[in-house]
Design a protein around this motif. Structure first.
Motif, mmCIF file in Angstrom:
data_model
loop_
_atom_site.group_PDB
_atom_site.id
_atom_site.type_symbol
_atom_site.label_atom_id
_atom_site.label_comp_id
_atom_site.label_asym_id
_atom_site.label_seq_id
_atom_site.Cartn_x
_atom_site.Cartn_y
_atom_site.Cartn_z
ATOM 1 N N TYR A 89 0.835 -1.201 0.000
ATOM 2 C CA TYR A 89 0.000 0.000 0.000
ATOM 3 C C TYR A 89 0.873 1.257 0.000
ATOM 4 O O TYR A 89 0.645 2.187 -0.792
ATOM 5 C CB TYR A 89 -0.926 0.002 1.218
ATOM 6 N N ALA A 90 1.871 1.277 0.871
ATOM 7 C CA ALA A 90 2.735 2.458 0.978
ATOM 8 C C ALA A 90 3.533 2.694 -0.297
ATOM 9 O O ALA A 90 3.722 3.845 -0.724
ATOM 10 C CB ALA A 90 3.678 2.305 2.176
ATOM 11 N N MET B 280 -5.512 -11.658 -2.801
ATOM 12 C CA MET B 280 -6.319 -10.708 -3.556
ATOM 13 C C MET B 280 -5.491 -9.431 -3.701
ATOM 14 O O MET B 280 -4.380 -9.342 -3.229
ATOM 15 C CB MET B 280 -7.641 -10.409 -2.835
ATOM 16 N N GLY B 281 -6.090 -8.414 -4.314
ATOM 17 C CA GLY B 281 -5.419 -7.120 -4.416
ATOM 18 C C GLY B 281 -4.775 -6.897 -5.768
ATOM 19 O O GLY B 281 -4.395 -7.846 -6.470
ATOM 20 N N GLY B 282 -4.649 -5.625 -6.134
ATOM 21 C CA GLY B 282 -4.009 -5.249 -7.383
ATOM 22 C C GLY B 282 -4.978 -4.956 -8.508
ATOM 23 O O GLY B 282 -4.589 -4.407 -9.538
ATOM 24 N N GLY B 283 -6.257 -5.332 -8.325
ATOM 25 C CA GLY B 283 -7.234 -5.071 -9.371
ATOM 26 C C GLY B 283 -7.428 -3.593 -9.636
ATOM 27 O O GLY B 283 -7.628 -3.174 -10.779
ATOM 28 N N ALA C 174 -2.776 18.289 -9.688
ATOM 29 C CA ALA C 174 -4.035 18.582 -10.368
ATOM 30 C C ALA C 174 -4.562 17.355 -11.113
ATOM 31 O O ALA C 174 -5.751 17.038 -11.050
ATOM 32 C CB ALA C 174 -3.847 19.746 -11.342
ATOM 33 N N LEU C 175 -3.677 16.653 -11.804
ATOM 34 C CA LEU C 175 -4.093 15.474 -12.563
ATOM 35 C C LEU C 175 -4.575 14.349 -11.647
ATOM 36 O O LEU C 175 -5.537 13.647 -11.959
ATOM 37 C CB LEU C 175 -2.956 14.995 -13.459
ATOM 38 N N ASN C 176 -3.907 14.178 -10.508
ATOM 39 C CA ASN C 176 -4.384 13.179 -9.541
ATOM 40 C C ASN C 176 -5.788 13.535 -9.054
ATOM 41 O O ASN C 176 -6.629 12.658 -8.838
ATOM 42 C CB ASN C 176 -3.439 13.090 -8.347
ATOM 43 N N GLY C 177 -6.044 14.809 -8.897
ATOM 44 C CA GLY C 177 -7.316 15.259 -8.358
ATOM 45 C C GLY C 177 -8.503 15.059 -9.280
ATOM 46 O O GLY C 177 -9.650 15.012 -8.815
ATOM 47 N N ILE C 178 -8.249 14.937 -10.585
ATOM 48 C CA ILE C 178 -9.375 14.777 -11.517
ATOM 49 C C ILE C 178 -9.615 13.324 -11.920
ATOM 50 O O ILE C 178 -10.473 13.037 -12.741
ATOM 51 C CB ILE C 178 -9.176 15.637 -12.789
ATOM 52 N N GLU C 179 -8.866 12.389 -11.324
ATOM 53 C CA GLU C 179 -9.095 10.974 -11.619
ATOM 54 C C GLU C 179 -10.448 10.526 -11.091
ATOM 55 O O GLU C 179 -10.942 11.036 -10.090
ATOM 56 C CB GLU C 179 -8.004 10.107 -10.982
ATOM 57 N N ASP C 180 -11.018 9.529 -11.759
ATOM 58 C CA ASP C 180 -12.268 8.947 -11.274
ATOM 59 C C ASP C 180 -11.977 8.039 -10.084
ATOM 60 O O ASP C 180 -11.150 7.132 -10.173
ATOM 61 C CB ASP C 180 -12.940 8.123 -12.381
ATOM 62 N N GLY C 181 -12.660 8.292 -8.979
ATOM 63 C CA GLY C 181 -12.479 7.457 -7.798
ATOM 64 C C GLY C 181 -11.156 7.734 -7.102
ATOM 65 O O GLY C 181 -10.377 8.588 -7.499
ATOM 66 N N ASN C 182 -10.902 6.981 -6.038
ATOM 67 C CA ASN C 182 -9.685 7.139 -5.255
ATOM 68 C C ASN C 182 -8.928 5.817 -5.285
ATOM 69 O O ASN C 182 -9.386 4.806 -4.750
ATOM 70 C CB ASN C 182 -10.042 7.522 -3.812
ATOM 71 N N LEU C 183 -7.782 5.806 -5.944
ATOM 72 C CA LEU C 183 -7.016 4.580 -6.138
ATOM 73 C C LEU C 183 -6.652 3.926 -4.816
ATOM 74 O O LEU C 183 -6.767 2.706 -4.661
ATOM 75 C CB LEU C 183 -5.754 4.889 -6.949
ATOM 76 N N GLU C 184 -6.214 4.725 -3.856
ATOM 77 C CA GLU C 184 -5.797 4.165 -2.576
ATOM 78 C C GLU C 184 -6.968 3.558 -1.807
ATOM 79 O O GLU C 184 -6.841 2.492 -1.198
ATOM 80 C CB GLU C 184 -5.087 5.229 -1.729
ATOM 81 N N LYS D 3 -9.661 2.292 -3.151
ATOM 82 C CA LYS D 3 -10.036 1.064 -3.861
ATOM 83 C C LYS D 3 -9.102 -0.086 -3.475
ATOM 84 O O LYS D 3 -9.536 -1.229 -3.257
ATOM 85 C CB LYS D 3 -9.976 1.286 -5.369
ATOM 86 N N TYR D 4 -7.824 0.212 -3.388
ATOM 87 C CA TYR D 4 -6.858 -0.824 -3.036
ATOM 88 C C TYR D 4 -7.030 -1.274 -1.591
ATOM 89 O O TYR D 4 -6.896 -2.462 -1.274
ATOM 90 C CB TYR D 4 -5.436 -0.318 -3.285
ATOM 91 N N ARG D 5 -7.336 -0.338 -0.698
ATOM 92 C CA ARG D 5 -7.604 -0.698 0.700
ATOM 93 C C ARG D 5 -8.800 -1.653 0.792
ATOM 94 O O ARG D 5 -8.803 -2.604 1.581
ATOM 95 C CB ARG D 5 -7.866 0.556 1.537
ATOM 96 N N TRP D 6 -9.821 -1.397 0.004
ATOM 97 C CA TRP D 6 -10.988 -2.281 -0.049
ATOM 98 C C TRP D 6 -10.538 -3.696 -0.433
ATOM 99 O O TRP D 6 -10.923 -4.684 0.193
ATOM 100 C CB TRP D 6 -11.997 -1.730 -1.053
ATOM 101 N N GLU D 7 -9.712 -3.785 -1.472
ATOM 102 C CA GLU D 7 -9.223 -5.086 -1.910
ATOM 103 C C GLU D 7 -8.397 -5.778 -0.825
ATOM 104 O O GLU D 7 -8.469 -7.003 -0.657
ATOM 105 C CB GLU D 7 -8.347 -4.929 -3.149
ATOM 106 N N GLN D 8 -7.609 -5.004 -0.100
ATOM 107 C CA GLN D 8 -6.735 -5.609 0.895
ATOM 108 C C GLN D 8 -7.518 -6.273 2.026
ATOM 109 O O GLN D 8 -7.034 -7.231 2.640
ATOM 110 C CB GLN D 8 -5.763 -4.567 1.457
ATOM 111 N N GLY D 9 -8.723 -5.803 2.303
ATOM 112 C CA GLY D 9 -9.571 -6.478 3.279
ATOM 113 C C GLY D 9 -9.870 -7.896 2.838
ATOM 114 O O GLY D 9 -9.889 -8.831 3.657
ATOM 115 N N PHE D 10 -10.054 -8.088 1.543
ATOM 116 C CA PHE D 10 -10.317 -9.413 1.004
ATOM 117 C C PHE D 10 -9.039 -10.254 0.946
ATOM 118 O O PHE D 10 -9.097 -11.487 0.981
ATOM 119 C CB PHE D 10 -10.962 -9.312 -0.376
ATOM 120 N N THR D 11 -7.889 -9.592 0.860
ATOM 121 C CA THR D 11 -6.630 -10.312 0.930
ATOM 122 C C THR D 11 -6.496 -10.990 2.286
ATOM 123 O O THR D 11 -6.134 -12.169 2.383
ATOM 124 C CB THR D 11 -5.441 -9.357 0.697
#
Length: 250
Positions: free
Chosen positions: A83-84, A136-139, A206-216, A218-226
């Motif tokens: 994650y880090a 899991m994770g990485g999706g 600025a470019l990070n701010g206009i991305e759809d959703g929050n990558l981190e 989303k990955y945290r969600w996946e890590q719960g399933f890991t």
């Protein structure tokens, strides 16, 4: 500094090279060290752009399965290091270029999916064999590279896709020979390093701010399933089979 990677800074370009034979699979402490170094480079006023590449047979095989087979309790530390690291790339104050060759697996997908620009050798192959490793994770990061249905195909099957086929999905800036890979990445890096560092840092945020959703997130969600996956007998069997070089039995 971890012996799993080395860094140099020249002309505003920080070059970080992963080099841990035989397959550049990092253990929990090495992932944490990698995250710290990438973050440190981004906050160095001398650094205007970061290039991440690797030596050896492939870019990165992800986590050290042997460590987790021997110490399953370290999954939390491994998750934290992954994650880090991915966050340090994605949220880095400066652009991060990733130059990949050979296998790009697991955590290698995380680094690549978190990057700003991807350059690939024509020998590069991308795969996320998490199901076959009992994880899991990485999706979330794979979905920055491929469309939804392709992500699900790759995730469910564990199959790999070569650079030339992957190129048509648009995430690879250039496909070159392995001999040309470092030069191609540094050529792009020099173009960025010549710009105003203040403007580039503003542009990255600025470019990070206009991305759809929050990558981190989303990955945290996946890590719960890991963690859920790692508590199952099937997960332990996949790691044992990997270490013993045999087919897993379910």
């Amino acid at each position: 500094m971890s012996q799993a990677f080395q860094t140099t800074i020249d002309g505003g370009i920080a070059e970080l090279v992963i080099n841990k034979p035989p397959v550049n699979a990092l253990d929990s402490s090495e992932w944490l060290a990698l995250a710290h170094r990438i973050d440190e480079l981004g906050h160095d006023p001398e650094v205007r752009v970061i290039v991440i590449r690797a030596e050896g047979r492939g870019f990165c095989a992800g986590v050290d399965i042997k460590e987790l087979d021997a110490h399953p309790e370290r999954i939390v530390a491994v998750n934290g290091g992954n994650y880090a690291t991915f966050k340090a790339v994605h949220r880095n104050p400066v652009p991060v270029i990733v130059a990949v060759h050979g296998f790009v697996l697991g955590g290698g997908i995380g680094i690549t999916g978190a990057a700003d620009i991807v350059v690939a050798s024509d020998c590069a192959t991308f795969a996320l064999p998490e199901v076959d490793r009992g994880a899991m994770g990485g999706g979330a990061h794979l979905q920055r590279l491929f469309p939804v249905q392709k992500v699900r195909y790759l995730f469910f099957t564990g199959e790999k896709i070569g650079a030339r086929e992957a190129e048509r999905y648009g995430f690879i800036e250039r496909v070159v020979t392995k001999a040309e890979l470092r030069g191609a990445a540094l050529e792009i890096a020099r173009k960025i390093a010549e710009k105003s560092p203040a403007m580039i840092r503003i542009a990255k945020e600025a470019l990070n701010g206009i991305e759809d959703g929050n990558l981190e997130d989303k990955y945290r969600w996946e890590q719960g399933f890991t963690l859920q996956a790692y508590t199952s007998p099937d997960s332990a069997e996949t790691r044992r089979a990997f270490v013993e070089k045999r087919e897993a039995k379910f």
